[in-house]
Design an enzyme around this catalytic site. Structure first.
Site, short mmCIF file in Angstrom:
data_model
loop_
_atom_site.label_atom_id
_atom_site.label_comp_id
_atom_site.label_asym_id
_atom_site.label_seq_id
_atom_site.Cartn_x
_atom_site.Cartn_y
_atom_site.Cartn_z
N LYS A 1 -2.83 64.00 -88.90
CA LYS A 1 -3.64 62.78 -88.96
C LYS A 1 -3.33 62.08 -90.28
CE LYS A 1 -8.06 63.36 -89.26
NZ LYS A 1 -9.43 63.66 -88.86
N CYS B 1 -11.77 52.08 -90.41
CA CYS B 1 -11.00 52.39 -89.20
C CYS B 1 -9.59 51.79 -89.27
CB CYS B 1 -11.73 51.82 -87.98
SG CYS B 1 -10.82 52.02 -86.43
N CYS C 1 -7.56 52.83 -86.41
CA CYS C 1 -7.09 53.09 -85.04
C CYS C 1 -7.51 51.98 -84.08
CB CYS C 1 -7.63 54.42 -84.52
SG CYS C 1 -9.37 54.42 -84.05
N CYS D 1 -15.08 53.41 -89.64
CA CYS D 1 -14.68 54.51 -88.76
C CYS D 1 -15.92 55.19 -88.19
CB CYS D 1 -13.86 55.52 -89.58
SG CYS D 1 -13.50 57.06 -88.73
N HIS E 1 -11.16 57.91 -83.58
CA HIS E 1 -9.73 58.23 -83.70
C HIS E 1 -9.43 59.62 -83.15
CE1 HIS E 1 -11.56 59.59 -87.54
NE2 HIS E 1 -10.76 60.63 -87.34
FE1 FES Z 1 -10.66 54.41 -86.11
FE2 FES Z 1 -11.71 56.57 -87.21
S1 FES Z 1 -9.88 55.57 -87.74
S2 FES Z 1 -12.50 55.41 -85.61
#
Ligand code: FES
Length: 77
Positions: free
Chosen positions: A23, A41, A43, A52, A56
């Site tokens: 990760k 976040c 992702c 976040c 993810h």
């Molecule tokens: Fe997107 Fe954690 S990096 S929810």
């Protein structure tokens, strides 16, 4: 009738960055933060974007991707 593609939800969003890591998480120490830790976040799956929410983990399992948040940390006193 509306057709919705689910293909985008199962594709990895990180095709090449540090793929040898489980990760990809980076952190930055910022002395002016009001909280000890804030996770942003990267992702694009978070329900609380730009923060976040742990989504993810599900994304990485579904796609084989390795994305993780950017952590902003207050220095330890
Ligand atoms: Fe997107 Fe954690 S990096 S929810």
């Amino acid at each position: 009738r509306r057709v919705v593609s689910v293909r985008a939800e199962v594709q990895a969003i990180n095709p090449e960055i540090r793929k040898s890591e489980d990760k990809v998480v980076d952190s930055v120490v910022v002395s002016e933060l009001s909280k000890p830790l804030t996770a942003y976040c990267r992702c694009w799956r978070s329900g609380t974007f730009p923060l976040c929410d742990g989504s993810h983990v599900k994304h990485n399992k579904a796609t084989g991707d390795n994305v993780g948040p950017l952590l902003l940390k207050k220095p330890k006193e």
